[in-house]
Scaffold this active site. Structure first.
Site, mmCIF file in Angstrom:
data_model
loop_
_atom_site.group_PDB
_atom_site.id
_atom_site.type_symbol
_atom_site.label_atom_id
_atom_site.label_comp_id
_atom_site.label_asym_id
_atom_site.label_seq_id
_atom_site.Cartn_x
_atom_site.Cartn_y
_atom_site.Cartn_z
ATOM 1 N N ASP A 2 57.389 33.353 25.611
ATOM 2 C CA ASP A 2 57.916 31.987 25.810
ATOM 3 C C ASP A 2 58.013 31.202 24.508
ATOM 4 O O ASP A 2 59.013 30.541 24.243
ATOM 5 C CB ASP A 2 57.124 31.212 26.884
ATOM 6 N N GLY A 14 43.099 32.980 32.070
ATOM 7 C CA GLY A 14 44.510 33.340 31.924
ATOM 8 C C GLY A 14 45.350 32.950 33.128
ATOM 9 O O GLY A 14 46.438 33.477 33.339
ATOM 10 N N GLU A 32 50.494 19.319 25.944
ATOM 11 C CA GLU A 32 49.307 20.171 25.831
ATOM 12 C C GLU A 32 48.968 20.524 24.398
ATOM 13 O O GLU A 32 47.857 20.929 24.077
ATOM 14 C CB GLU A 32 49.481 21.418 26.699
ATOM 15 N N ASP A 59 53.625 27.852 31.389
ATOM 16 C CA ASP A 59 52.607 27.458 32.368
ATOM 17 C C ASP A 59 52.966 26.133 33.028
ATOM 18 O O ASP A 59 52.872 25.979 34.246
ATOM 19 C CB ASP A 59 51.235 27.334 31.687
#
Ligand code: GLA
Length: 403
Positions: free
Chosen positions: A35, A124, A160, A171
């Site tokens: 990503d 994870g 984040e 995420d």
């Protein structure tokens, strides 16, 4: 009906909570460490989530009490420069979305809230992004910002970074945008999701090594280093592609490069110009991208063995080329396969945390038994087994509403 979270709210603040903000964790099925290179990923949201029961305030204060007494309450004023707590403090994941939203929009109202999460931490499964999203959504809604799920995903991904991890956007996007019963292929720049139904007889087993992969600990430095290595590899390969006239100009990113030049030619140039470690990192990224593209087709065709094979190949590449696996992750993968899983791989950033294994309605019990007998029993990790190992149910993305 008694609601323990509402009881905690009443005990912490006067009166009742009025709203619920929730955001799920995720399991990534394939497409690891792609990503942040602008390449697609293929996760699904979990039934495990962060839930915040809250009541909007008239001022800009946020007070959040954690139902887990291990985590002390956080309280701060929303603003464009919120002083962070110590590295790794859970409150930083609460402050992160508040600061990022305040930098972009008028945030005048905070909230009083209580929080509970059943997403395993440092495993994870994106417990941290679920927290960031649940808080961010609460603040966006309380302040009536009118942002859609894609906009929120992008803002939360930027948010984040406040915690020190230079993550990609996977995420936050899957936790915000997921659809029940579906996995999603996510592409970046611009962010977009293609929802793909998960066949009803497929079973994804998530199993935790019990080794914590603290995103804010040593794993953070290792993660950030992988990211820099990928950037460095691209910087060396891109001009060489242009010089060899494979591209009209040096490609600006991995996605542009892989759109213009076949993988084998890209890899041949990479092997020529990159030192050994960088070449391995590069090879993982290029081959993992191809696996994601193929995985989408295989899921659409409900090709169970084919999808499993891609998961196996992904794990091999993460272990040998990207060096983010561990002895425990490799062992769990081996026991899942011994039990009859079609495929198994580490999920998330690695360095500990969980694996995900693909079984079906016929094989799932044997896979679970193999993991218990092979891994958990010899290590005496059979307490809280339902926390360590569970079946992932493809679930809905974040939501906000009145209680
Ligand atoms: C972490 C990051 C994601 C992604 C994965 C690895 O979960 O938050 O953005 O990079 O690692 O695929």
């Amino acid at each position: 009906m008694s609601d323990p979270l509402a009881d905690l709210f009443r005990a912490s603040f006067a009166g009742d909570p009025t709203h619920l903000s929730r955001a799920p964790g995720r399991v990534n099925l394939i497409g690891e460490h792609t990503d942040y290179n602008g390449l697609p990923v293929f996760p699904m949201a979990l039934q495990r989530e962060v839930r915040i029961e809250l009541r909007p305030r008239r001022d800009g204060l946020v007070t959040l009490v954690n139902a887990d007494p291990e985590f002390e309450a956080v309280e701060f004023e929303v603003g464009v420069a919120i002083p962070p707590g110590p590295t790794g403090h859970w409150g930083n994941y609460v402050k992160a979305p508040a600061q990022e939203l305040a930098r972009r929009h008028a945030i005048i109202r905070g909230f009083d809230g209580v929080l509970a999460s059943d997403v395993p931490v440092a495993s994870g499964l994106s417990s941290s992004s679920a927290l960031v999203n649940a808080v961010g959504l609460a603040l966006a809604e309380v302040n009536e910002l009118g942002l859609d799920a894609l906009e929120m995903s992008e803002i939360m991904a930027d948010a984040e970074r406040y915690t020190g991890t230079r993550g990609g956007g996977m995420d936050q996007a899957i936790s915000m945008c997921a659809r029940v019963g579906h996995a999603a292929r996510i592409d970046f720049h611009p962010l977009r999701l293609k929802h793909v139904p998960v066949p009803e007889d497929w079973r994804f087993v998530v199993a935790d090594t019990g080794v914590r992969a603290e995103k804010s600990g040593p794993a953070q430095a290792a993660y950030n280093r992988r990211r820099s290595e990928c950037e460095e590899a691209l910087k060396l390969v891109a001009p060489r592609l242009a010089r060899a006239r494979l591209t009209p100009r040096p490609p600006a990113g991995y996605a542009e490069m892989l759109r213009s030049v076949p993988d084998d030619e890209v890899l041949a140039v990479g092997e020529e110009v990159l030192p050994d470690t960088l070449y391995k990192r590069f090879r993982h990224v290029v081959t993992e991208n191809a696996r994601v593209v193929e995985a989408q087709d295989l899921l659409l065709q409900a090709d169970h063995p084919g999808f499993g094979t891609l998961m196996d190949e992904s794990h091999g590449s993460l272990r040998s080329d990207y060096h983010v696996s561990s002895a425990e992750l490799d062992e769990l993968v081996a026991f899942a396969k011994e039990g009859g899983a079609a495929g198994a791989r580490l999920t998330g950033a690695g360095f500990g945390g969980c694996i995900v294994a693909l079984a079906d309605t016929d094989t799932v019990d044997d896979v679970v038994e193999s993991l218990v007998c092979g891994y958990y029993e010899p290590r005496k990790l059979t307490d809280r087994l339902d926390q360590r190992m569970f079946l992932a149910v493809p679930s809905a993305g974040a939501s906000f509403g009145e209680l």
